[in-house]
Scaffold this motif. Structure first.
Motif, PDB file in Angstrom:
ATOM      1  N   GLY A 180     -12.247  27.783 -23.299  1.00 41.51           N
ATOM      2  CA  GLY A 180     -11.799  29.528 -23.136  1.00 41.51           C
ATOM      3  C   GLY A 180     -13.096  30.382 -22.083  1.00 41.51           C
ATOM      4  O   GLY A 180     -12.980  31.497 -21.814  1.00 41.51           O
ATOM      5  N   ALA A 201      -9.991  31.707 -30.431  1.00 42.71           N
ATOM      6  CA  ALA A 201      -9.829  32.676 -30.040  1.00 42.71           C
ATOM      7  C   ALA A 201      -9.934  32.851 -28.545  1.00 42.71           C
ATOM      8  O   ALA A 201      -9.224  33.968 -27.527  1.00 42.71           O
ATOM      9  CB  ALA A 201     -10.993  33.849 -30.514  1.00 42.71           C
ATOM     10  N   TYR A 203      -9.583  31.698 -25.949  1.00 41.13           N
ATOM     11  CA  TYR A 203      -8.252  30.918 -24.982  1.00 41.13           C
ATOM     12  C   TYR A 203      -7.421  32.280 -24.673  1.00 41.13           C
ATOM     13  O   TYR A 203      -6.622  32.179 -23.483  1.00 41.13           O
ATOM     14  CB  TYR A 203      -7.878  30.588 -25.600  1.00 41.13           C
ATOM     15  CG  TYR A 203      -8.267  28.281 -25.706  1.00 41.13           C
ATOM     16  CD1 TYR A 203      -9.737  28.968 -26.414  1.00 41.13           C
ATOM     17  CD2 TYR A 203      -7.427  27.356 -25.145  1.00 41.13           C
ATOM     18  CE1 TYR A 203     -10.144  26.787 -26.182  1.00 41.13           C
ATOM     19  CE2 TYR A 203      -7.502  25.936 -25.373  1.00 41.13           C
ATOM     20  CZ  TYR A 203      -9.212  25.948 -26.193  1.00 41.13           C
ATOM     21  OH  TYR A 203     -10.136  24.542 -26.126  1.00 41.13           O
ATOM     22  N   TRP A 204      -7.447  33.192 -25.888  1.00 45.57           N
ATOM     23  CA  TRP A 204      -6.559  34.272 -24.936  1.00 45.57           C
ATOM     24  C   TRP A 204      -7.398  35.108 -24.111  1.00 45.57           C
ATOM     25  O   TRP A 204      -7.204  36.549 -23.975  1.00 45.57           O
ATOM     26  CB  TRP A 204      -6.368  34.732 -26.359  1.00 45.57           C
ATOM     27  CG  TRP A 204      -5.543  34.492 -27.369  1.00 45.57           C
ATOM     28  CD1 TRP A 204      -6.822  33.837 -28.604  1.00 45.57           C
ATOM     29  CD2 TRP A 204      -4.412  33.181 -27.404  1.00 45.57           C
ATOM     30  NE1 TRP A 204      -5.868  32.821 -29.235  1.00 45.57           N
ATOM     31  CE2 TRP A 204      -4.949  32.886 -28.905  1.00 45.57           C
ATOM     32  CE3 TRP A 204      -4.010  32.889 -26.331  1.00 45.57           C
ATOM     33  CZ2 TRP A 204      -3.674  31.559 -28.839  1.00 45.57           C
ATOM     34  CZ3 TRP A 204      -3.209  31.366 -27.016  1.00 45.57           C
ATOM     35  CH2 TRP A 204      -2.815  31.315 -28.015  1.00 45.57           C
ATOM     36  N   ASN A 205      -8.937  34.981 -23.903  1.00 40.12           N
ATOM     37  CA  ASN A 205      -9.337  35.551 -22.666  1.00 40.12           C
ATOM     38  C   ASN A 205      -9.100  35.493 -21.380  1.00 40.12           C
ATOM     39  O   ASN A 205      -9.577  35.662 -20.317  1.00 40.12           O
ATOM     40  CB  ASN A 205     -10.477  35.758 -22.551  1.00 40.12           C
ATOM     41  CG  ASN A 205     -11.153  36.153 -24.272  1.00 40.12           C
ATOM     42  OD1 ASN A 205     -10.478  37.705 -24.610  1.00 40.12           O
ATOM     43  ND2 ASN A 205     -11.817  35.867 -25.090  1.00 40.12           N
ATOM     44  N   ASP A 207      -7.237  34.965 -18.697  1.00 43.34           N
ATOM     45  CA  ASP A 207      -6.608  36.181 -18.258  1.00 43.34           C
ATOM     46  C   ASP A 207      -5.993  35.392 -16.474  1.00 43.34           C
ATOM     47  O   ASP A 207      -4.878  36.484 -15.908  1.00 43.34           O
ATOM     48  CB  ASP A 207      -7.224  37.105 -17.518  1.00 43.34           C
ATOM     49  CG  ASP A 207      -7.963  37.561 -16.894  1.00 43.34           C
ATOM     50  OD1 ASP A 207      -9.237  36.707 -17.054  1.00 43.34           O
ATOM     51  OD2 ASP A 207      -8.997  39.144 -17.206  1.00 43.34           O
ATOM     52  N   LEU A 223      -0.710  32.402 -34.862  1.00 49.22           N
ATOM     53  CA  LEU A 223      -0.789  33.025 -33.295  1.00 49.22           C
ATOM     54  C   LEU A 223      -0.748  34.471 -33.228  1.00 49.22           C
ATOM     55  O   LEU A 223      -0.331  35.151 -33.726  1.00 49.22           O
ATOM     56  CB  LEU A 223       0.974  32.410 -32.663  1.00 49.22           C
ATOM     57  CG  LEU A 223       0.938  31.051 -33.234  1.00 49.22           C
ATOM     58  CD1 LEU A 223       2.609  31.298 -32.651  1.00 49.22           C
ATOM     59  CD2 LEU A 223       0.304  30.464 -32.089  1.00 49.22           C
ATOM     60  N   ALA A 226      -3.047  38.515 -29.624  1.00 51.26           N
ATOM     61  CA  ALA A 226      -4.265  38.697 -28.546  1.00 51.26           C
ATOM     62  C   ALA A 226      -3.282  37.923 -27.136  1.00 51.26           C
ATOM     63  O   ALA A 226      -4.015  37.578 -25.958  1.00 51.26           O
ATOM     64  CB  ALA A 226      -5.474  37.888 -28.645  1.00 51.26           C
ATOM     65  N   MET A 227      -2.440  36.809 -27.857  1.00 54.56           N
ATOM     66  CA  MET A 227      -1.685  36.029 -27.148  1.00 54.56           C
ATOM     67  C   MET A 227      -1.130  37.310 -25.836  1.00 54.56           C
ATOM     68  O   MET A 227      -0.592  36.438 -24.764  1.00 54.56           O
ATOM     69  CB  MET A 227      -0.330  35.223 -28.008  1.00 54.56           C
ATOM     70  CG  MET A 227      -1.380  33.720 -28.435  1.00 54.56           C
ATOM     71  SD  MET A 227       0.323  33.415 -29.336  1.00 54.56           S
ATOM     72  CE  MET A 227       1.234  32.462 -27.691  1.00 54.56           C
ATOM     73  N   ASN A 229      -2.145  39.012 -23.859  1.00 56.93           N
ATOM     74  CA  ASN A 229      -3.327  39.473 -23.466  1.00 56.93           C
ATOM     75  C   ASN A 229      -2.938  38.384 -21.999  1.00 56.93           C
ATOM     76  O   ASN A 229      -3.353  38.516 -20.680  1.00 56.93           O
ATOM     77  CB  ASN A 229      -4.858  39.352 -24.021  1.00 56.93           C
ATOM     78  CG  ASN A 229      -5.120  39.767 -24.731  1.00 56.93           C
ATOM     79  OD1 ASN A 229      -4.619  41.006 -25.226  1.00 56.93           O
ATOM     80  ND2 ASN A 229      -6.310  39.407 -24.967  1.00 56.93           N
ATOM     81  N   LEU A 230      -3.045  37.182 -22.420  1.00 60.69           N
ATOM     82  CA  LEU A 230      -2.205  35.975 -21.183  1.00 60.69           C
ATOM     83  C   LEU A 230      -1.183  36.939 -19.816  1.00 60.69           C
ATOM     84  O   LEU A 230      -0.575  35.660 -19.651  1.00 60.69           O
ATOM     85  CB  LEU A 230      -2.401  34.876 -21.566  1.00 60.69           C
ATOM     86  CG  LEU A 230      -3.203  34.041 -22.387  1.00 60.69           C
ATOM     87  CD1 LEU A 230      -2.986  32.951 -22.723  1.00 60.69           C
ATOM     88  CD2 LEU A 230      -4.777  34.396 -22.544  1.00 60.69           C
ATOM     89  N   GLU A 250       3.722  40.867 -29.254  1.00 59.55           N
ATOM     90  CA  GLU A 250       3.175  41.322 -28.398  1.00 59.55           C
ATOM     91  C   GLU A 250       3.829  39.711 -27.363  1.00 59.55           C
ATOM     92  O   GLU A 250       3.649  40.386 -26.130  1.00 59.55           O
ATOM     93  CB  GLU A 250       1.549  40.941 -28.372  1.00 59.55           C
ATOM     94  CG  GLU A 250       1.300  42.125 -29.503  1.00 59.55           C
ATOM     95  CD  GLU A 250       1.232  42.255 -30.862  1.00 59.55           C
ATOM     96  OE1 GLU A 250       1.200  42.693 -31.592  1.00 59.55           O
ATOM     97  OE2 GLU A 250       2.129  41.173 -31.351  1.00 59.55           O
TER      98      GLU A 250
END
Length: 996
Positions: A180, A201, A203-205, A207, A223, A226-227, A229-230, A250
């Motif tokens: 990540g 966590a 991994y959800w950064n 972008d 899940l 924050a998913m 965010n992608l 989300e």
């Protein structure tokens, strides 16, 4: 580099980045003066030394005056003039080279690498830690190998990495948190492995991610929101995991998504209505989860969707009419839910619809009458609902419909005439409805129609003549309708080339059963009507089941039926039959219920003594003549027996005397005769010389197999049969010699070729081509009992594609024996030990037809099959036929799917064999995946999906009733449909091409 025409929508945002990647990979030819340093050559040769290269793909990697930039798989780039114009290696592409061994640590010495592609080899071991030294890498592709362990610690040091692809390996452990931190990643594919635990966590950064695939692992946990965010994602694949969560709302933030897959992921809760905001989504796969509640109406906002699969969940409520807005849909699958209400009429207006699967719900109302009118509809299955009304008249308007499944509903009206002229139809099942009217003419002329079931309706009129002239139909069921009249009497129309099962009972057909039925050699099941039972039925040597109950049959039961060695079941109850019940053949195993309702029948089976008056007193009047005839037959038989004993003694008198004196004889004492079916470069004496204990490579119920190597280089397998046969004095068309001649004429790529045979007065030797990879049984099960020197065990059948190809090869070989040989050949002992593998791991069926060699002088129990592979009906009929072969093949398929043996007393628990064990496991969704071999399917969701398709075929093949099993041609067809294609292969390949 301009983008290709097939680039998916939604990827334009990353085109500039992809173009930059490609520019880095452009090869610049080195100058003549720019020879590489010796250090570079040494480093490359160290990499080569650590790899297994059985095919010599890297043979040009050798010290010479030539630049390594010309070596296989090397891409170079020329550096500046200030560095003497030398070249550096920036790309290493060794994909699809059949390389083995582990990735060498020396790979870390190639510090200028920007591209590393080792996909589609047989590499094992862990990804070397030295790979983190390659800080210039932008592209790593290690897919489709056998790598294990986790990703190396420190991988985040590769700051420039844009693509990381480790799909379809055996990597395990937790997902590394530091992945990540690789902020330049655009493509991350860690699917098809055995990673476990929660998704970090971090991994959800990421972008910049456009592609994320973590499917086919053992991931758990939730899940998070924050998913969302992608927001650059166009492809998100998370299926075939073990999450304990609902889908986060989300996900609706991922507006660039074109592909979303959470199938087989243990997802619960409801479908978030926010998914309706994904207007660019083309594929939505949420099947085989625990999702409940209604289908959100907002799904209808996905205007670009072309494939939607929500099947095998617990969805309830009606199908939202808003789904009618999905005009681009080609594939809609909602089967196995709790849906109610009607099918939106707008479904009939979809211009591109190819497949509609709504079966096993509680839908009511009618099918949209426009269905098929605007699209090239190919497959529709709405069976097991509560649908009514008429069948849409234009289902085959485009001429593309091949599968029509409407059974277990309440459809009314008549069969659309257009169906009888639909050239593409292959399978039609409309039984258990309320259809009326006549069967339209034309079904018999359809070029591909193989299966037609119209039973249990209210169809009337006469039987169309073309039905009995169908050239491709293998299954016809017209039973329990109101069809009247007689069968066509013209022998010219009876051209059932492939018919195996025919059902017409429960109608108002009258008159004699057409005698032409006796000429339909491939028929396996016959369930008919009225009239006198033709004695020609005794010629139907493939008949497995005959149900003539509850008709108006009269006359006697033909004694010719005793000759049907393949007959499993016979029912003639509730007719007007008379005379004695035969006592031989299948009649030995029938009980009284097969004959009740026939007051004039007599014999032990019906507990009524035959008095001689059952035939109008004929027996009483001619009793003396009958007795005289019986006495004459007895005297003739006695004379034949005496003559036979004399001939036998004359032929073998010296051997008999020798045995009585305590002597023995060896095979080599009598002269040998070699009969060949092609030119061979060895003699009978050389074949006999192979019969040494040191040459034994196998032993079974039919004999011992020896490996024979001859001076000319030929290598063969020689099978010495148990027991003695005597071919010399038999005619060319009878006995052992005739049967072996028949087997020797077989030429099929999936049949072990019989090259010839040696024989003398005592022993027979069969000579086959030699299969270097041995039997499937040993390779599939024996590896667990053997280990390499380092203590690790290796399953060389760990690749599903290899196993599938073996399954297809066996099916094709058996289909050839059943359908293309004349007369047809029933193997009778299909098992994994009788499936041999050549150098390329292609399957060859062995020992086929050998049961026939023993049929005339040994009991069937010795050759009917092997324990664990024997069909259930053998227990009460002591007969085997082509349906027995199909059952045995089903067991072999289960072996390939589960990795287990047919009988395992400790692991199968209460189950007797593999069939019962799999059936019990199938009672739950979790058990479905548990039966699959963990050495093959646990690391890759797409492989599991392909295996499940074959599992369904295996269960059909192992149906308890022979009539429920498909023919071998049908098995081959179904396996073709289940051929590994990876459901995302075309789309994902297009996506991947942008990164290469």
């Amino acid at each position: 580099m301009s983008p290709s025409s097939n680039i998916q929508r939604g990827l334009k945002a990353v085109e500039a980045l992809l173009a930059l990647t490609v520019m880095l990979l452009v090869e610049t030819p080195p100058s003549a003066a720019g020879l590489p340093s010796s250090e570079l050559v040494v480093n490359l040769l160290l990499v080569k030394e650590g790899l297994g290269d059985a095919l010599g793909q890297l043979s040009d990697w050798a010290p010479s005056d030539s630049s390594p930039c010309a070596w296989t798989g090397i891409t170079c780039s020329q550096v500046s003039v200030s560095d003497n114009g030398s070249s550096i290696v920036i790309g290493l592409d060794l994909s699809n080279k059949n390389l083995t061994g582990s990735i060498p640590q020396e790979i870390g010495l190639l510090t200028d690498l920007q591209v590393l592609d080792l996909n589609s080899n047989g590499l094992t071991g862990q990804i070397p830690s030295s790979i983190i030294n390659l800080t210039q890498l932008t592209f790593i592709n290690l897919t489709s190998n056998l790598l294990n362990g986790s990703l190396p610690v420190g991988i985040s040091a590769m700051k420039s990495l844009q693509k990381l692809d480790v799909y379809d390996n055996l990597c395990a452990g937790p997902l590394p948190e530091e992945v990540g931190l690789m902020t330049e990643l655009v493509y991350l594919h860690l699917g098809g492995n055995a990673f476990q635990g929660d998704i970090p966590a971090s991994y959800w950064n990421l972008d910049k991610l456009v592609f994320l695939n973590l499917a086919g692992n053992k991931l758990t946990g939730s899940l998070p929101a924050a998913m969302g965010n992608l927001t650059s994602l166009t492809w998100l694949e998370m299926g075939y995991n073990r999450f304990t969560t609902e889908l986060p709302p989300e996900l609706g933030n991922l507006r660039e998504l074109t592909y979303l897959d959470f199938s087989w992921a243990n997802i619960s809760g409801q479908i978030p209505r926010e998914l309706g905001m994904l207007a660019k989504l083309g594929s939505l796969f949420l099947y085989s989860n625990r999702i409940s509640g209604p289908i959100p109406a907002e799904i209808g906002n996905m205007s670009g969707i072309w494939s939607i699969d929500l099947s095998n969940n617990s969805l309830s409520g009606s199908i939202p009419p808003e789904l009618g807005n999905l005009k681009q849909s080609r594939f809609i699958s909602l089967w196995a839910n709790n849906l109610t209400g009607s099918i939106p009429p707008s479904f009939g207006d979809f211009p591109h619809l190819l497949t509609l699967l709504l079966w096993n719900n509680s839908l009511s109302g009618s099918l949209p009458q426009q269905l098929g009118l605007a699209s090239s509809l190919g497959h529709i299955d709405v069976s097991s609902n509560q649908l009514s009304g008429s069948i849409p008249p234009e289902l085959c308007k485009s001429g593309a419909l091949w599968r029509l499944i409407l059974f277990n509903n309440a459809f009314t009206g008549s069969l659309p005439a257009g169906l009888a002229s639909c050239p593409s139809l292959y399978r039609v099942r409309i039984q258990n409805n309320q259809l009326t009217g006549a069967i339209p003419a034309g079904f018999g002329f359809l070029p591909y129609l193989a299966f037609l079931d119209l039973s249990r309706n209210q169809l009337n009129g006469s039987l169309p003549a073309d039905i009995v002239s169908a050239s491709e139909l293998t299954f016809i069921d017209l039973s329990f309708n109101r069809i009247t009249g007689t069968f066509p009497s013209s022998e010219a129309v009876w051209t059932f080339y492939n018919l195996q099962e025919f059902y017409a009972a429960g109608n108002a057909l009258y008159g004699n059963i057409p005698p032409q039925f006796g000429n339909v050699s491939s028929l396996g099941v016959l369930d008919l009507l009225t009239g006198e039972i033709p004695s020609l039925f005794g010629n139907m040597m493939d008949l497995a089941s005959l149900d003539l109950s509850r008709n108006e049959l009269d006359g006697e039961i033909p004694t010719t039926l005793q000759n049907l060695s393949t007959l499993d079941a016979l029912n003639v109850s509730y007719n007007n039959l008379e005379g004695p019940v035969p006592t031989s053949g299948v009649f030995q195993f029938l009980n009284a219920s097969s004959f009740i309702g026939n007051p004039a029948l007599c014999g032990q089976k019906v507990l009524r003594q035959c008095t001689g008056e059952e035939h109008g007193g004929k027996k009483g009047k001619n009793g003396g003549a009958v007795a005289f005839m019986i006495a004459g037959i007895f005297l003739v038989a006695l004379g034949v027996l005496i003559v036979g004993i004399c001939c036998f003694y004359k032929q073998y008198h010296w051997q008999i005397r020798r045995v009585l004196k305590g002597g023995t004889s060896t095979p080599t004492e009598w002269p040998w005769t070699l009969t060949t079916f092609q030119r061979l470069n060895f003699s009978a004496d050389e074949v006999v010389g192979c019969l040494k204990e040191s040459n034994i490579i196998g032993m079974g119920g039919a004999g011992t197999v020896y490996k024979g190597e001859f001076p000319g280089g030929d290598i063969v397998a020689v099978k010495r049969l148990w027991g003695s046969r005597k071919p010399e004095h038999m005619g060319k068309d009878q006995g052992f010699s005739a049967e072996v001649d028949l087997l020797g004429s077989i030429r099929h790529r999936n049949i072990v070729r019989l090259l010839g045979f040696c024989s003398n007065h005592e022993t027979n030797l069969l000579i086959y081509e030699y299969m270097p990879n041995g039997s499937l049984g040993e390779l599939l099960h024996g590896w667990k009992n053997s280990a390499k020197r380092d203590g690790t065990k290796v399953n060389i059948l760990a690749d599903w594609l290899t196993r599938f190809n073996i399954a297809m090869g066996v099916a094709q070989g058996l289909a050839y024996l059943h359908h293309d040989c004349c007369p047809p050949i029933v193997h009778r002992d299909v098992k994994s030990n009788n499936i041999l593998l050549d150098t390329n791991m292609e399957a060859r069926v062995a020992d086929f037809g050998l049961a026939k060699l023993f049929e005339s002088n040994q009991s069937m129990s010795l050759v009917a099959g092997s324990y664990g592979y024997i069909a259930p009906e053998y227990a009460y009929t002591l007969k085997v036929d082509e349906k027995s072969d199909i059952y045995s093949l089903g067991v072999v398929l289960l072996e390939l799917l589960t990795g287990r043996q047919p009988v395992e007393t400790t692991d199968f628990g209460e189950s007797v064999n593999i069939v019962e064990w799999v059936t019990r496991k199938m009672a739950s969704k979790e058990g479905l995946l548990e039966v699959l071999d963990p050495d093959v399917g646990s690391g890759c969701y797409s492989v599991q999906e392909e295996m499940i398709m074959v599992l369904r075929i295996a269960l059909l093949c192992t149906s308890r009733l022979p009539k429920d099993r498909p023919s071998m041609r049908d098995v081959v067809t179904m396996l073709s449909e289940a051929q590994p294609r990876r459901k995302t292969a075309a789309n994902e390949s297009s996506f991947r091409s942008r990164f290469v």
